[in-house]
Design a protein around this motif. Structure first.
Motif, PDB file in Angstrom:
ATOM      1  N   GLY A 242      40.947  80.733  57.277  1.00 11.07           N
ATOM      2  CA  GLY A 242      41.896  80.297  56.254  1.00 11.07           C
ATOM      3  C   GLY A 242      42.303  78.868  56.508  1.00 11.07           C
ATOM      4  O   GLY A 242      42.365  78.418  57.663  1.00 11.07           O
ATOM      5  N   LYS A 243      42.499  78.121  55.421  1.00  9.64           N
ATOM      6  CA  LYS A 243      42.948  76.740  55.559  1.00  9.64           C
ATOM      7  C   LYS A 243      43.981  76.441  54.484  1.00  9.64           C
ATOM      8  O   LYS A 243      43.737  76.650  53.294  1.00  9.64           O
ATOM      9  CB  LYS A 243      41.756  75.786  55.405  1.00  9.64           C
ATOM     10  CG  LYS A 243      42.144  74.317  55.492  1.00  9.64           C
ATOM     11  CD  LYS A 243      42.537  73.920  56.898  1.00  9.64           C
ATOM     12  CE  LYS A 243      43.023  72.502  56.978  1.00  9.64           C
ATOM     13  NZ  LYS A 243      43.526  72.154  58.322  1.00  9.64           N
ATOM     14  N   ALA A 244      45.141  75.966  54.933  1.00  8.87           N
ATOM     15  CA  ALA A 244      46.183  75.558  53.985  1.00  8.87           C
ATOM     16  C   ALA A 244      46.459  74.079  54.175  1.00  8.87           C
ATOM     17  O   ALA A 244      46.411  73.563  55.294  1.00  8.87           O
ATOM     18  CB  ALA A 244      47.444  76.376  54.238  1.00  8.87           C
TER      19      ALA A 244
ATOM     20  N   ASP B  86      51.567  73.680  51.224  1.00  3.29           N
ATOM     21  CA  ASP B  86      51.731  74.989  50.576  1.00  3.29           C
ATOM     22  C   ASP B  86      50.452  75.461  49.888  1.00  3.29           C
ATOM     23  O   ASP B  86      50.347  76.605  49.466  1.00  3.29           O
ATOM     24  CB  ASP B  86      52.817  74.916  49.484  1.00  3.29           C
ATOM     25  CG  ASP B  86      54.191  74.731  50.088  1.00  3.29           C
ATOM     26  OD1 ASP B  86      54.339  75.027  51.298  1.00  3.29           O
ATOM     27  OD2 ASP B  86      55.104  74.281  49.367  1.00  3.29           O
TER      28      ASP B  86
ATOM     29  N   ILE C 158      46.850  76.736  49.445  1.00  2.00           N
ATOM     30  CA  ILE C 158      45.842  77.471  50.231  1.00  2.00           C
ATOM     31  C   ILE C 158      44.454  77.122  49.698  1.00  2.00           C
ATOM     32  O   ILE C 158      44.106  77.502  48.577  1.00  2.00           O
ATOM     33  CB  ILE C 158      46.101  78.987  50.165  1.00  2.00           C
ATOM     34  CG1 ILE C 158      47.459  79.273  50.806  1.00  2.00           C
ATOM     35  CG2 ILE C 158      45.003  79.763  50.876  1.00  2.00           C
ATOM     36  CD1 ILE C 158      47.939  80.687  50.680  1.00  2.00           C
TER      37      ILE C 158
ATOM     38  N   GLU D  61      41.096  81.264  51.746  1.00  2.00           N
ATOM     39  CA  GLU D  61      41.923  82.402  52.141  1.00  2.00           C
ATOM     40  C   GLU D  61      41.063  83.498  52.770  1.00  2.00           C
ATOM     41  O   GLU D  61      40.115  83.991  52.126  1.00  2.00           O
ATOM     42  CB  GLU D  61      42.589  82.929  50.857  1.00  2.00           C
ATOM     43  CG  GLU D  61      43.817  83.748  51.101  1.00  2.00           C
ATOM     44  CD  GLU D  61      44.429  84.200  49.778  1.00  2.00           C
ATOM     45  OE1 GLU D  61      44.262  83.507  48.757  1.00  2.00           O
ATOM     46  OE2 GLU D  61      45.071  85.258  49.785  1.00  2.00           O
TER      47      GLU D  61
ATOM     48  N   THR E 262      43.607  76.902  59.710  1.00  2.00           N
ATOM     49  CA  THR E 262      44.983  77.390  59.775  1.00  2.00           C
ATOM     50  C   THR E 262      44.961  78.739  60.506  1.00  2.00           C
ATOM     51  O   THR E 262      45.819  79.035  61.320  1.00  2.00           O
ATOM     52  CB  THR E 262      45.567  77.535  58.349  1.00  2.00           C
ATOM     53  OG1 THR E 262      45.422  76.283  57.686  1.00  2.00           O
ATOM     54  CG2 THR E 262      47.025  77.944  58.388  1.00  2.00           C
TER      55      THR E 262
END
Ligand code: ADP
Length: 308
Positions: A8-10, A13, A15, A18, A54
Motif C-alpha cells: 500500500g502507498k499513500a 490522505d 491512497i 491499496e 506505506t
C-alpha cells in the motif's frame, strides 16, 4: 519470482495503491494494465526499490525489496516510464555508463555492449548521440540498458507508450525473444489489447486496486463468457434492431447509427441461428462479429462484478 504482499502507498490522505498482493512466477510475461493514474508506476517503483511503501512487503528473485534492495537491484533490469536527459552522450557510452554502475567487469563490457546492441538492432547507431535518436530507438536503447548485467527479471514501465505501430510490434517481438531467453518480465501498459497477444498473465489495476489477475487465457475466457457482438447494417437499421430486440439472448443492446452492439448470452449454435435470421435481404446486414473487449469493457465488467 516476484511476490508482493499487501503493498500500500499513500501520499498524504490520498491512497495511490491499496493492499495489493500479487505473485508472478518464473518465466512469465506479466502485463500490468490500468489507466493513467491507476497505480502502476507506484507499484513498479516499489519493486525497483525506488519507493518506500506505506505498508506491505515484496520479494524479487527471493530478495526482500525492503531489507535487501541492493540484491534486488542486481536481479532486475528496470526501465522507467521517462527516458531522462543524456546530453552529449553517445549510444555506446550510455550502455557503458550503466555497465559500470552495475559493476560489469571491465574485461566483459565491450562484448556485452556489442551483444545488446545487436539484440536490440542498434549496432549501426553505436556512435550516435543518444538525444538524436528517434523515440522508438530511445525506447530500444533503454531496454538495452536493462540487459547489460543480464538480470533474471525485467521490470518495464510502459515500454511501448508513444511508439508508432511498427515500433510497437518490434517491442513485442523483443519481449517474446527475452522471454525465450528465460527472463521473467513485468510490463505495464494502459492499453489492454496492446499486450494481450504477448503476455502469459495479466493483472488489471484501477484506482489503486488490483481488480483481477491470472493467466491470460483464463482472464480472457472470463471476459469472453460475457460475449459481445457487433453488427453493422448497410441501410436503415430499424428492421435489424427490432429483430435483435426480439431475441431473448440479446441483452443490453446499444444501437448507434447503423451499428448495434450487444451482449449475447447464447452459445455458438444460437449465434449461428441469429446470424442466419439477420441475413434476410431486407435487413441489409454487412457485418457480424465478436466485439473485441476493450480495457473499458473489462473495467465495466469487473467493476459491475460481472467478472471477478
Ligand atoms: P500509473 O503509473 O498507473 O499511471 P501512478 O502510480 O504514477 O499511476 O500514480 C498513481 C496515483 O498516485 C496518481 O493519482 C498520481 O497522481 C499519484 N501520485 C503518484 N506519485 C505521487 C507523488 N509523488 N505525490 C502525490 N501523488 C502521487
Amino acid at each position: 519470482m516476484i511476490d508482493i504482499k499487501n503493498f500500500g502507498k499513500a501520499y498524504g490522505d490520498f491512497i495511490a495503491v491499496e493492499n495489493l498482493s500479487l505473485k508472478i512466477e518464473k518465466g512469465e510475461l506479466f502485463g500490468f494494465i490500468g489507466p493513467n493514474g491507476a497505480g502502476k508506476s507506484t507499484t513498479i517503483r516499489f519493486l525497483a526499490t525506488l519507493l518506500r511503501a506505506t505498508h506491505g512487503t515484496a520479494t524479487v528473485n527471493g530478495h526482500s525489496v525492503v531489507e535487501d534492495p541492493i540484491a534486488v537491484r542486481r536481479s532486475i533490469g528496470y526501465m522507467p516510464d521517462m527516458f531522462g536527459v543524456y546530453d552529449g552522450m553517445r549510444v555506446w557510452e550510455f550502455l557503458d555508463f550503466f555497465s559500470v554502475a552495475y559493476e560489469v567487469p571491465r574485461a566483459n563490457r565491450k562484448a556485452i555492449i556489442g551483444d545488446v546492441l545487436e539484440l536490440l538492432d542498434l549496432t549501426h547507431k553505436r556512435d550516435d548521440y543518444v538525444n538524436g535518436l528517434s523515440r522508438g530507438m530511445k525506447q530500444r536503447l533503454c531496454l538495452a540498458k536493462t540487459l547489460v548485467h543480464d538480470p533474471p527479471v525485467l521490470i518495464l514501465d510502459e515500454p511501448a507508450s508513444g511508439l508508432d505501430p511498427r515500433a510497437r510490434l518490434e517491442v513485442k517481438a523483443l519481449l517474446k525473444e527475452l522471454r525465450s531467453m528465460g527472463k521473467t518480465i513485468l510490463i505495464s501498459s494502459h492499453i489492454l489489447t496492446e499486450l494481450a497477444d504477448v503476455c502469459t498473465s495479466i493483472g488489471i489495476i484501477e484506482r489503486g486496486k488490483l481488480l483481477l489477475h491470472g493467466p491470460i487465457d483464463k482472464v480472457y475466457r472470463k471476459i469472453q463468457s460475457n460475449k459481445q457482438l457487433e453488427v453493422r447494417f448497410a441501410t436503415a437499421p430499424e428492421a435489424g434492431v427490432s429483430l435483435l430486440r426480439s431475441d431473448p439472448l440479446v441483452k443490453n443492446l446499444q444501437a448507434v447509427g447503423r451499428r448495434a452492439v450487444f451482449e449475447y448470452h447464447g452459445d455458438d449454435a444460437a449465434a449461428q441461428r441469429l446470424l442466419r435470421s439477420l441475413m434476410a435481404p431486407e435487413i441489409g446486414l454487412v457485418s457480424f462479429a465478436d466485439k473485441e473487449p476493450t480495457l473499458e469493457d473489462v473495467f465495466m465488467m469487473v467493476t459491475k462484478g460481472l467478472v471477478t
